[in-house]
Design a protein around this motif. Structure first.
Motif, short mmCIF file in Angstrom:
data_model
loop_
_atom_site.label_atom_id
_atom_site.label_comp_id
_atom_site.label_asym_id
_atom_site.label_seq_id
_atom_site.Cartn_x
_atom_site.Cartn_y
_atom_site.Cartn_z
N ASP A 129 119.87 0.23 79.17
CA ASP A 129 119.07 1.08 80.04
C ASP A 129 117.58 0.80 79.81
OD1 ASP A 129 118.34 2.45 77.70
OD2 ASP A 129 119.90 3.96 77.97
N SER A 140 115.19 2.58 78.71
CA SER A 140 114.62 3.05 77.44
C SER A 140 114.84 2.04 76.33
CB SER A 140 115.23 4.40 77.06
OG SER A 140 116.63 4.28 76.83
N THR A 174 112.11 -0.61 76.73
CA THR A 174 110.82 -0.16 76.24
C THR A 174 110.80 -0.05 74.72
OG1 THR A 174 111.42 2.18 76.54
CG2 THR A 174 110.31 1.07 78.37
N ASP A 175 111.95 0.28 74.12
CA ASP A 175 112.04 0.35 72.67
C ASP A 175 111.89 -1.03 72.05
OD1 ASP A 175 112.57 1.68 70.14
OD2 ASP A 175 114.53 0.70 70.22
N ASN A 212 107.17 3.08 71.72
CA ASN A 212 106.97 4.29 70.92
C ASN A 212 105.89 4.10 69.87
OD1 ASN A 212 108.98 5.58 72.35
ND2 ASN A 212 110.59 5.09 70.87
#
Length: 286
Positions: A263, A265, A268-269, A274
């Motif tokens: 997915d 997220s 982006t991780d 973060n």
């Protein structure tokens, strides 16, 4: 500061498995998968960054910038393809100093004539006289500051002068002080066995799918005498296949069914969102 050193890596895993990263994202994925180290190869790096074949078309400046990007993105110890050193002994010294200062673990220095060519392509290659290769290797060994930064000698003589010549070159490179040896493109298990029985130093093998060398299991390579297994095209081949299939499907107005996809997220991780947002929240003006 070095992220690790060569001898520690070899002591920690036998054989040492090195997927080859072609960019910063693939290096991070190798790290997330739990590998203890990775390699950076010229074939994938030049192909992905510049869309060029591995024929010595990229300069040291272009390649070293890409290596710096990859090294900065991953905490893994990295072993880097340094081609033929990008010139004469002066260039070799500069290459060693540049890569050691980046905190890399080791480089691979080969004996091809410049411009070098990929060792598994069906094209003509040439090697420099063995004396010239020894001069470059001695210059590289003398240039390093820390002996934990390893110099791996590679010979491409197997495809040009035959296996016996490649082994003889390898013995001379080891006598110069090479930390490990890479005889490129043996063509059979028998040749692998002969190479493995001819040396006491750590030996590298290229598990290149579709290449000249038999692709075996890590245990089989280890039993033949090899300490380091490179996977130069494994990630690249699968990336190209996946993108090709996905684009073909899009041309037909549909999504290619590749099973469960990561997915957004997760993407982006992987890219460290973060961490960067934490910096923004701590120090930025909100």
């Amino acid at each position: 500061m070095q992220k690790s050193n060569f001898k520690e890596l070899l002591a920690g895993q036998s054989p040492l498995l090195l997927p080859v990263a072609h960019d910063a994202l693939s290096a991070r994925l190798i790290e997330r998968a739990g590998f203890s180290a990775a390699a950076i190869g010229g074939f994938g790096l030049v192909g992905c960054r510049l869309g060029l074949p591995d024929l010595g078309l990229a300069s040291f400046g272009e390649v070293s910038c890409a290596v710096r990007d990859i090294s900065s993105a991953a905490r893994l110890p990295l072993i880097v393809d340094a081609d033929e050193g990008y010139g004469d002994v002066k260039n070799v010294v500069r290459t060693v100093r540049t890569y050691e200062q980046m905190g890399l673990c080791a480089i691979v220095l080969e004996d091809q004539v410049s411009p070098k060519k990929c060792g598994h392509m069906a094209i003509e290659r040439r090697v420099v006289p063995v004396i010239e290769a020894e001069q470059k290797l001695r210059a590289a060994l003398d240039a390093r500051v820390d002996e934990r930064f390893a110099i791996i000698a590679r010979t491409d003589a197997r495809s040009i002068e035959g296996l016996e010549s490649a082994i003889e070159r390898g013995q001379r490179y080891v006598a110069c002080g090479a930390d490990a040896l890479f005889i490129e493109a043996p063509t059979s298990i028998e040749e692998l066995r002969k190479i493995g029985s001819s040396f006491q130093v750590p030996l590298v093998v290229n598990a290149a799918e579709g290449g000249r060398t038999p692709v075996l299991t890590p245990l089989e390579y280890s039993e033949l005498g090899f300490s380091i297994v490179l996977y130069p095209a494994t990630l690249l081949l699968r990336m190209v296949a996946s993108l090709t299939n996905a684009l073909a499907a899009l041309r037909e107005g549909r999504f290619d069914d590749q099973g469960r996809l990561p997915d957004f997220s997760m993407l982006t991780d992987i890219m460290g969102t973060n961490t960067w947002m934490e910096i923004d929240q701590r120090f930025g003006s909100n």
